[in-house]
Write a protein that holds these residues in place. Structure first.
Motif, PDB file in Angstrom:
ATOM      1  N   ILE A  77       0.832  -1.210   0.000  1.00 44.82           N
ATOM      2  CA  ILE A  77       0.000   0.000   0.000  1.00 44.82           C
ATOM      3  C   ILE A  77       0.861   1.251   0.000  1.00 44.82           C
ATOM      4  CG2 ILE A  77      -1.594   1.345   1.417  1.00 44.82           C
ATOM      5  CD1 ILE A  77      -2.991  -1.258   2.109  1.00 44.82           C
ATOM      6  N   THR A  81       0.813   3.483  -3.373  1.00 41.64           N
ATOM      7  CA  THR A  81       0.172   4.785  -3.166  1.00 41.64           C
ATOM      8  C   THR A  81       1.135   5.914  -3.499  1.00 41.64           C
ATOM      9  OG1 THR A  81      -1.224   3.850  -1.446  1.00 41.64           O
ATOM     10  CG2 THR A  81      -1.003   6.234  -1.483  1.00 41.64           C
ATOM     11  N   ALA A 131      -4.974   4.958  -0.947  1.00 40.45           N
ATOM     12  CA  ALA A 131      -4.588   3.875  -0.033  1.00 40.45           C
ATOM     13  C   ALA A 131      -5.788   2.999   0.327  1.00 40.45           C
ATOM     14  CB  ALA A 131      -3.953   4.458   1.222  1.00 40.45           C
TER      15      ALA A 131
END
Length: 163
Positions: A77, A81, A131
């Motif tokens: 993540i 992101t 996210a």
């Protein structure tokens, strides 16, 4: 950028391996030994009877899979992101380049505090939204693997408490 893509690829492979470990409940049915007599097995639904003896290694593999899912998911993540936000920002700055050049010709270089605060809120709001989208995708991967590959897990009293 090439190193980040390789890191993301390695992280995806590790995530899939850990999700298989987690979804299979540590390969509990594959590691179980069949017995001639039924014995009592206590699971989260109560008391049931089973002809399988489960080895403790399956519980350890289940915990390793769960912790691996958490760690590789967080790493994925954060990396994705960061890359996605950088790409979106790059697209916005490329399209807004002409506007900035035009404003600099006018002599307007100062940004007020209100505009600065709203830009920060938009920036972090977009990062959080990206996210959350990736977290939802990562959450669905073990569920899909469990439904498609390991549908029999949980039938013979195979349900472990995580910790």
């Amino acid at each position: 950028m090439k190193k980040k893509k390789i890191l993301i690829l390695i992280d995806i492979i590790l995530y899939i391996i850990f999700s298989i470990l987690y979804s299979s409940k540590g390969f509990a049915l594959m590691l179980a030994e069949k017995t001639a007599r039924a014995h009592v097995v206590y699971n989260k639904y109560g008391k049931s009877y089973s002809y399988l003896n489960f080895k403790p290694i399956s519980i350890i593999l289940y915990r390793v899979g769960a912790l691996g899912l958490i760690l590789t998911g967080i790493i994925f993540i954060v990396l994705v992101t960061r890359i996605t936000y950088a790409e979106i920002k790059k697209l916005k700055t490329d399209s807004n380049n002409d506007i900035c050049k035009h404003e600099s010709k006018k002599g307007v270089n100062a940004i007020s505090k209100i505009v600065f605060k709203t830009n920060i809120i938009k920036k972090y709001g977009m990062i959080i939204l990206i996210a959350i989208i990736y977290a939802f995708i990562l959450y669905s991967v073990p569920l899909i693997i469990e439904d498609s590959l390991f549908t029999e897990v949980g039938t013979e009293g195979v349900s472990f408490e995580l910790f």
